[in-house]
Scaffold this active site. Structure first.
Site, PDB file in Angstrom:
ATOM      1  N   ASP A 217      31.306-115.505  38.325  1.00 29.57           N
ATOM      2  CA  ASP A 217      31.514-114.617  39.472  1.00 29.57           C
ATOM      3  C   ASP A 217      32.492-115.238  40.468  1.00 29.57           C
ATOM      4  OD1 ASP A 217      29.707-116.628  40.122  1.00 29.57           O
ATOM      5  OD2 ASP A 217      28.145-115.287  40.869  1.00 29.57           O
TER       6      ASP A 217
ATOM      7  N   HIS B 214      29.463-114.258  32.420  1.00 27.73           N
ATOM      8  CA  HIS B 214      28.346-114.398  31.480  1.00 27.73           C
ATOM      9  C   HIS B 214      27.282-113.329  31.732  1.00 27.73           C
ATOM     10  CE1 HIS B 214      26.081-115.954  34.865  1.00 27.73           C
ATOM     11  NE2 HIS B 214      27.129-116.734  35.135  1.00 27.73           N
TER      12      HIS B 214
END
Length: 427
Positions: free
Chosen positions: A334, A59
């Site tokens: 991540d 994102h």
């Protein structure tokens, strides 16, 4: 050197010379065959046809997940949430089965943390929206303008969209699609998502008992490791933080990365140690989630299975056309990308930045009908593990992936394995 060698051979009997020459010839032939097997003839790339693209992305920029316990807090003003007009694009969200959007426990949790200034924790900002729009424009240049692969407008028969059920990821996907298709569409945009309890687009501790057991207590222990412990003490002392405040390098990186990308006034100590904080955050993450095979399997094995299955369906002539898409988009995190990069052998030991993408292209040679994969991370071509070069034969790529890929059945069995053993022992 050459003269000396030949000088000695002049005195050898002719029969011996012939035998030696024959042996050398045979050896060269054998070596040539081995080299040809390991280093096949160059592929004419002009004859490669792009068949499918899969993009896994993080994102865009957001507010921190947890503020630092300092008297002088960074102010997160709701003005940072302004939506750029070019990113507006209508979409709807369904479950994987096509039902209503599942509840998001993560968003409920983020709404319980209000930062100074009024923003919630983990909210996608204007900067993050612009980052995702820019990624969409890059994909448009690659697959609409440079190569006429995708239609210039969104077509649900060409594009499959899946995201974790977290608002910043859904909104990041919207912005990417707006950039990719310039807000033009031929049908409804539906983003598919899963229940948090069964999601596989991130390491799922709730769903995988074995993964939870492997990582239990390791985050706290990471901060006590030599090197990490001394550096953490140095940073916290510079910030005026105590030893028992629960702050580690993961929290420090989360804050400094968010503050820097939004050009917000940050603590001088954070600025000074920014590079070291990132390096130690990676060290911390690798301590919590080791790079061994089974840990990576438990973290991203099912997701790798999805990516692999898309490749296999695309190359199978028996697959009905309606079951294949040209583009598969996956909005992840991540903590997803790090183990994915490890599994592929391309992890650079840097924290995956906001809006970074891992792109997998599938090609078929128009004459030989052979299949190839090309991998890009952050727009840069990579050489995956087990591959001779960036353009990798599909079979070599799949063989390397198979070490970590888990079918849903294998995943559930491996996740519950330790639990079953303990229950069997009466523990």
């Amino acid at each position: 050197m050459i003269t000396g060698v030949f000088g000695k051979r002049v005195w050898a009997p002719l029969g011996v010379l012939t035998s030696i020459g024959y042996c050398l010839h045979q050896r060269r032939v054998a070596l040539a065959e081995l080299q040809e097997a390991d280093d096949p003839r160059p592929v004419n790339r002009n004859l490669l046809e792009l068949k499918m693209v899969q993009v896994v992305f993080r994102h865009g920029a957001r507010s921190p997940l947890k503020p630092l316990p300092r008297e002088e807090q960074v102010e997160w003003n709701p003005q940072l949430l302004e939506v750029p007009p070019q990113t507006q694009f209508d979409y709807s969200v369904t479950s994987l089965a096509g039902g209503s959007k599942p509840h998001s426990p993560f968003d409920s949790q983020y709404h319980g943390t209000i930062l100074k200034g009024g923003m919630f924790a983990g909210q996608l900002t204007k900067v993050g929206m612009q980052q995702m729009f820019a990624l969409g424009e890059r994909l448009r240049k690659n697959y609409v303008e440079d190569i006429p692969f995708l239609s210039p407008t969104f077509n649900p028969l060409e594009v499959s969209v899946r995201s974790t059920n977290i608002y910043r990821n859904l909104e990041s996907t919207r912005c990417l699609l707006a950039g990719l298709f310039q807000r033009q569409k031929e049908g409804p945009i539906i983003i598919h998502t899963d229940e948090a309890s069964s999601e596989v687009l991130y390491p799922n501790y709730q769903n995988c008992w074995s993964l939870r057991q492997r990582t239990r207590g390791r985050r706290e222990a990471a901060s006590l490791q030599p090197g990490i412990s001394e550096d953490l003490k140095k940073v916290k002392e510079g910030m005026g933080l105590g030893s028992g405040d629960g702050v580690d390098f993961l929290i420090l990186l989360d804050n400094v990365a968010a503050e820097q990308v939004h050009s917000l006034p940050s603590c001088p100590t954070l600025k000074r140690f920014a590079q070291m904080i990132e390096e130690r955050a990676v060290d911390t993450a690798l301590y919590i989630l080791p790079e061994d095979r089974e840990s990576i399997q438990l973290m991203v094995g099912p997701f790798l299975h999805i990516l692999e299955n898309n490749l296999l369906k695309a190359m199978d002539p028996a697959t009905p056309p309606g079951k294949i898409r040209k583009l598969y988009l996956y909005a992840a995190h991540d903590v997803t990308l790090m183990p994915l990069l490890m599994a592929l052998g391309i992890f650079d030991h840097k924290w995956p930045p906001f809006a970074v993408d891992l792109t997998m292209e599938l090609y078929q040679h128009q004459e030989s009908k052979e299949w190839f994969v090309r991998l890009y991370y952050h727009g840069e071509e990579q050489v995956p593990k087990g591959c001779p070069e960036g353009l990798c034969p599909l079979d070599k790529f799949l063989n390397a992936m198979s070490v970590y890929t888990l079918s849903p059945e294998q995943y559930h069995r491996l996740c519950s394995q330790t639990q079953m053993i303990e229950l069997g022992n009466g523990e």
